[in-house]
Each structure stands twice: as C-alpha cells, then as structure tokens.
Write a protein that holds these residues in place. Structure first.
Motif, short mmCIF file in Angstrom:
data_model
loop_
_atom_site.label_atom_id
_atom_site.label_comp_id
_atom_site.label_asym_id
_atom_site.label_seq_id
_atom_site.Cartn_x
_atom_site.Cartn_y
_atom_site.Cartn_z
N CYS A 47 0.83 -1.20 0.00
CA CYS A 47 0.00 0.00 0.00
C CYS A 47 0.87 1.26 0.00
CB CYS A 47 -0.93 -0.01 1.21
SG CYS A 47 -1.77 1.55 1.52
N THR A 91 1.70 9.31 -6.14
CA THR A 91 1.95 10.74 -5.93
C THR A 91 3.18 11.25 -6.65
OG1 THR A 91 3.14 10.16 -3.88
CG2 THR A 91 0.79 10.73 -3.68
N ALA A 116 1.14 4.06 -2.88
CA ALA A 116 0.82 5.46 -2.60
C ALA A 116 1.96 6.38 -3.04
CB ALA A 116 0.55 5.64 -1.11
N ILE A 123 1.55 7.89 4.86
CA ILE A 123 0.86 8.34 3.64
C ILE A 123 0.49 9.81 3.77
CG2 ILE A 123 -1.24 8.06 2.27
CD1 ILE A 123 -1.10 5.09 2.76
N VAL A 158 -5.28 7.58 -3.47
CA VAL A 158 -4.64 7.43 -2.15
C VAL A 158 -5.65 6.94 -1.12
CG1 VAL A 158 -3.63 8.70 -0.23
CG2 VAL A 158 -2.78 9.08 -2.55
#
Length: 240
Positions: free
Chosen positions: A138, A146, A142, A237, A160
C-alpha cells in the motif's frame, strides 16, 4: 513380553507428546488419550470408557462425531482446523486436527485415531506477516501514485484514499476519507460517526486531514480497533 514392552514404549511416546492424541472405538467410546488431551477436554475427569456426549455439550459432541463418521465413511485421514475451548477456563485455541481410521490386519474397523496440534500462535504470526506485506504494498503504491505531478490532484487523492483502505488490516470493514482544500474524497461506506484515526496533511501553507475508519469490528476480535502498524501507515501516507 516383547509385545508388552512395545506397547509401553508407544504409551510413553504418546504421553510425552505436547499434541492432543486420542483413540475412539467404532462406537465412539474413548479407548485411549494422552495427558494433554485429558487436560484439554476434561481435566480431573475419567475419559476412557466415555463418549463425547458424556464429556461435552451436545452440539460440540455432535460435530465431533460427524467428523468421525466422515473419516470412517471415506476410509482415509481427514484434516481440519477448528477452534477448541479448554475445559478448565474456556480459552479457545486454533487446532490442526487430523483423524484417521484404524483397521485391523484383517480389515476390520478398530476405531478413529485423532491428533490435534495447537496452531494459534502460528496462524497469528502468518496473519501479522500478511498484514505487513499488504501495508508495504500500500505504501509503495501510494508513493508511486503521488510521483506524477502532472496528474490531476483530485484523481491522485482519490487513489490514495482507496489505497489506504486496501492496506488496512480488514479492508472489507474499513473506509477512508481525505478532506483537502474544501473538497472531500471518501471511499464507499464512509461514515463520519464511525470510529476512526486521523493524521494531518500539510502542504503550501494549507492543511487537510486523512482518516481511516473501522465500520465494524472483525468477528471475534478482542484487539484494539486499530493497530500501531495501521497508525504508522496512515501517518506515512499523510506525510507523503
């Protein structure tokens, strides 16, 4: 004499096993069990010569006897995983149970031999490892999402949010929400009244908030709603 010595050696071996071991005859009567089994099933109670119905709740006894019937019917070993409560305190453990039919040299059914191993800790470690792998995937996803500064921001933020749900310990029971610059990006099922944890999102003098919520408790769970690892993932994150 030699046969008796062999029997005693076998008895000593089975008694020393930390696993549960028992033998029932074709009528479901216990003919042997080791101390580990007796302590688990009925501490301080005579097991030999009794049946499941003598020692257990009817529903539990019926389930065990049905498993025995399937073993006899198929004529081969059957392995299952099942939660078994300890008689002395009700604590439940996950056991890998193998039952196999025992037959005489002439092919006559003697009974059903069972061996059960406590795998509660093993499964807990495996689940923890699976969760950590999911969290790392994950986080990696993420970061990749980005990296493209030319991508529309709303599209990135929605991804996200979805990734955060997928990386949680129970994705089917989770929802996430990101409030940023007056716009809310929420995954399906999000509820403001659900129990949630959050982390601030700061950039260019503005501040938003990233949250993940548990919509329901996992069945049988007695742990806190959110683990330290989930909090770390959320904060990583948000910082990204």
């Amino acid at each position: 004499v030699e046969l008796e010595a062999e029997r005693l050696r076998l008895q000593t071996l089975l008694d020393a096993l930390p696993d549960l071991a028992w033998l029932k005859d074709a009528g479901g009567v216990f003919r042997f069990c080791n101390p580990a089994f007796a302590a688990m099933l009925a501490p301080g109670t005579q097991v030999i010569g009794r049946t499941d119905h003598d020692l257990l709740d009817r529903a539990v006894a019926d389930r065990y006897l049905e498993n025995d019937r399937l073993v006899i019917e198929h004529g081969r070993a059957v392995t299952t995983e099942e939660w078994i409560p300890r008689a002395r305190d009700g604590h439940r453990g996950l056991y890998l149970t193998t039952k196999t039919p025992v037959v005489s040299p002439g092919g006559e059914l003697i009974g059903v031999l069972g061996v059960a191993r406590d795998i509660t800790e093993l499964r807990a470690v495996q689940r923890a490892l699976t969760r950590r792998i999911r969290e790392q995937r994950c986080l990696h996803a993420a970061f990749r999402a980005t990296e493209d500064v030319a991508r529309p921001l709303d599209e990135t933020l929605r991804e996200v949010v979805d990734l955060l749900v997928a990386g949680s310990h129970s994705p089917e029971l989770a929802a996430a929400c990101l409030d940023w610059d007056g716009v809310r990006h929420a995954s399906p099922g999000w509820r403001d009244d659900a129990q949630a944890i959050s982390a601030p999102v700061r950039a260019s003098g503005r501040e938003g908030r990233l949250r993940i919520a548990r919509l329901a408790a996992p069945p049988g769970a007695d742990a806190p709603p959110f683990s330290d690892e989930e909090r770390e993932l959320l904060e990583a994150i948000a910082a990204r």
